[in-house]
Design an enzyme around this catalytic site. Structure first.
Site, PDB file in Angstrom:
ATOM      1  N   GLY A  19       0.835  -1.189   0.000  1.00 17.37           N
ATOM      2  CA  GLY A  19       0.000   0.000   0.000  1.00 17.37           C
ATOM      3  C   GLY A  19       0.867   1.234   0.000  1.00 17.37           C
ATOM      4  N   GLY A  20       0.252   2.386   0.322  1.00 20.27           N
ATOM      5  CA  GLY A  20       1.008   3.625   0.294  1.00 20.27           C
ATOM      6  C   GLY A  20       2.021   3.736   1.413  1.00 20.27           C
ATOM      7  N   SER A  22       2.927   0.779   3.588  1.00 23.04           N
ATOM      8  CA  SER A  22       3.480  -0.472   4.101  1.00 23.04           C
ATOM      9  C   SER A  22       3.504  -1.545   3.027  1.00 23.04           C
ATOM     10  CB  SER A  22       2.653  -0.949   5.299  1.00 23.04           C
ATOM     11  OG  SER A  22       1.313  -1.162   4.914  1.00 23.04           O
ATOM     12  N   VAL A  24       3.223  -5.948   2.815  1.00 19.93           N
ATOM     13  CA  VAL A  24       2.861  -7.154   3.546  1.00 19.93           C
ATOM     14  C   VAL A  24       3.612  -8.339   2.936  1.00 19.93           C
ATOM     15  CG1 VAL A  24       0.995  -8.681   4.279  1.00 19.93           C
ATOM     16  CG2 VAL A  24       0.603  -6.213   4.127  1.00 19.93           C
ATOM     17  N   LYS A  39       3.556  -7.268   8.267  1.00 21.96           N
ATOM     18  CA  LYS A  39       3.378  -5.941   7.674  1.00 21.96           C
ATOM     19  C   LYS A  39       4.488  -5.032   8.157  1.00 21.96           C
ATOM     20  CE  LYS A  39      -0.006  -2.152   7.529  1.00 21.96           C
ATOM     21  NZ  LYS A  39      -1.392  -1.743   7.922  1.00 21.96           N
ATOM     22  N   ASP A 137     -11.285   3.584   7.837  1.00 18.41           N
ATOM     23  CA  ASP A 137     -10.856   3.266   6.467  1.00 18.41           C
ATOM     24  C   ASP A 137     -11.573   2.022   5.951  1.00 18.41           C
ATOM     25  OD1 ASP A 137      -9.472   3.917   4.162  1.00 18.41           O
ATOM     26  OD2 ASP A 137      -7.688   2.773   4.710  1.00 18.41           O
TER      27      ASP A 137
END
Length: 503
Positions: A19-20, A22, A24, A39, A137
């Site tokens: 993601g922006g 992190s 995984v 993560k 979120d």
């Protein structure tokens, strides 16, 4: 990162998604001898003190919230690698299945499955709200569909009720398409903001669209504040009670919204009612399809007391399609998808002095139109619901592989003369939807037949095995994407496996 050993315990194996903020990874826990998800903060975020505090807060929040529909957190640690770089990480359960965002690549969910999915998300939110924790979120990419049911993931933006919405640096964290209007007013955190996002999630799962025509994050932020959402279109199997519940969830005033526990109870009840109506309709069709009674040798003038019960495989297509699509939800393991976003500029919808953090944004699901995108409507209610698309409109699926075979001509082929003939009274078949188009499949026993293939715009037919076979395979290609549709028949019902990949 691959191959690293974190704190002499977690052997990092392969990357699952990003993601922006992190990344995984799949890892092996040497102590408990099990696979886990790890993560870690990515890039410049790894060195930021505020980001390290946030990922530690995420671990504490999720670890203290045990619930069957919340992903479990096992551990938190900080590691220094061979190059001297500091790494903060969270160890979580490794979930099989796919995200709701990936599932929506094949089209909207059947009504009962959509309501059941959102009911389980509401249960998870109700448990969080009981602990004064707000997720902030909720969106399709943060909902995992697993064999054990829904799992809500990524509590990275979660915080407690009553805290300021704006971060210390003036940023508002969240995803533009799912931000409640009160969050844009830069007030304090309230649980009702999660219920607003849950309402949008329900709308999305039922239609694969959002209730506004917005092309950019800025337009979406403006729509939340000034534009009434388009009403949910009429969908077979969706009762008026669902429409009313959705309107309450999307109320502009947070005080007018139900709490998450009420939404969970209502959606479970509505799902049970929908499934009961489908079963009753199926029983009526069975009864109507029974053959005319025949006289018996012992009672020649009296109609026979019983007709023969028809197999369930010949029930109405809607019942078969519903079962086949529900089975698609959990049909394959796909990587956890990351989050993406574009630059968002501040406008009248954003709080004064606030900068919108795009690290958690994802593109809004576009509404279907036949013309060029229209400019943003005025604050008055002018939007109307678009028709349900013939195929999927957004999302991404897991990768797939497969070699080419002899390709028939493109178009909409039917079963060739060389294939085994269909029954004398043909049944309509079950449509299976993918990004590349719609394949209609008919089951006769455990044999599958392809009745029709309708490629989506921009796609052409590559591979085609019409049957009758144990498993059909259809491959549809565009310039950049590949859709592979497979299906086997079980008890007269097609069980699909749909894979999407980049070429």
């Amino acid at each position: 990162m691959s191959g690293d050993l974190l704190d002499d315990r977690y052997q990092v194996e392969s990357r699952l998604g990003a993601g922006g903020m992190s990344v995984v990874w799949r890892a092996w826990d040497r102590v408990l001898e099990r696979a886990v998800a790890v993560k870690v903060l990515a890039g410049a975020q790894a060195a930021a003190g505020g980001a390290r505090q946030r990922i530690q807060a995420e671990a504490r929040a999720a670890a203290g919230l045990w619930h069957p529909h919340v992903t479990s957190v096992y551990d938190y640690g900080e590691h220094t690698d061979a190059a001297g770089r500091h790494v903060s990480y969270v160890v979580m359960e490794l979930l099989p299945g796919q995200t709701l965002s990936q599932r929506l690549a094949a089209g909207p969910l059947p009504p009962a499955a959509a309501m059941r999915t959102c009911a389980q998300v509401a249960e998870a939110l109700a448990a969080a709200h009981e602990r004064s924790l707000v997720h902030r979120d909720i969106k399709p990419s943060n909902v995992m569909l697993t064999p054990a049911g829904v799992k809500v993931v990524d509590f990275g933006l979660a915080t407690t009720v009553g805290r300021p919405e704006l971060e210390a640096d003036g940023k508002l964290l969240g995803t533009a398409a799912y931000l409640a209007p009160e969050r844009l007013a830069a007030g304090t955190v309230v649980p009702a903001s999660d219920v607003y996002a849950l309402g949008l999630l329900l709308y999305r799962t039922l239609t694969n669209e959002l209730p506004w025509s917005a092309e950019t994050p800025t337009q979406m932020l403006t729509a939340h504040v000034y534009v009434d959402p388009a009403p949910l279109p009429d969908i077979e199997g969706v009762s008026p009670e669902v429409h009313r519940l959705l309107d309450r969830c999307l109320a502009r005033d947070p005080a007018d919204r139900p709490d998450a526990a009420e939404v969970a109870t209502a959606l479970h009840d509505l799902t049970d009612d929908a499934e009961r109506r489908v079963e009753q309709a199926a029983q009526r069709v069975e009864q109507a399809a029974q053959p005319a009674p025949e006289p018996t040798p012992t009672d020649a003038g009296t109609p026979a007391s019983r007709g023969r019960r028809i197999p369930r495989a010949v029930l109405i297509p809607a019942v078969i399609a519903t079962a086949a699509t529900i089975s698609l939800i959990l049909s394959q393991f796909t990587p956890v998808d990351g989050r993406s976003g574009g630059a968002a500029t501040r406008d009248s919808a954003a709080p004064p002095g606030a900068a919108f953090d795009t690290s958690a944004t994802e593109p809004p699901a576009p509404r279907q139109t036949s013309a060029e995108p229209a400019p943003m409507p005025r604050p008055s209610r002018t939007l109307t619901a678009a028709a349900e698309p013939a195929g999927p409109t957004a999302g991404a699926g897991s990768s797939a592989s497969g070699g080419p075979t002899t390709s028939p001509s493109a178009g909409q082929p039917t079963v060739p003369p060389s294939a085994a003939p269909l029954p004398a009274s043909p049944k309509p078949g079950t449509p299976l939807r993918a990004l590349g188009g719609v394949v209609t499949v008919l089951c006769t026993g455990d044999q599958a037949h392809v009745v029709n293939v309708a490629p989506a715009p921009g796609y052409s037919l590559r591979d085609y095995a019409p049957g009758p076979v144990k498993e059909i395979q259809v491959v549809l290609l565009s310039a950049a994407n590949k859709s592979e549709i497979r299906a086997r028949c079980e008890d007269g019902t097609p069980v699909p496996k749909i894979r999407e990949s980049r070429r």
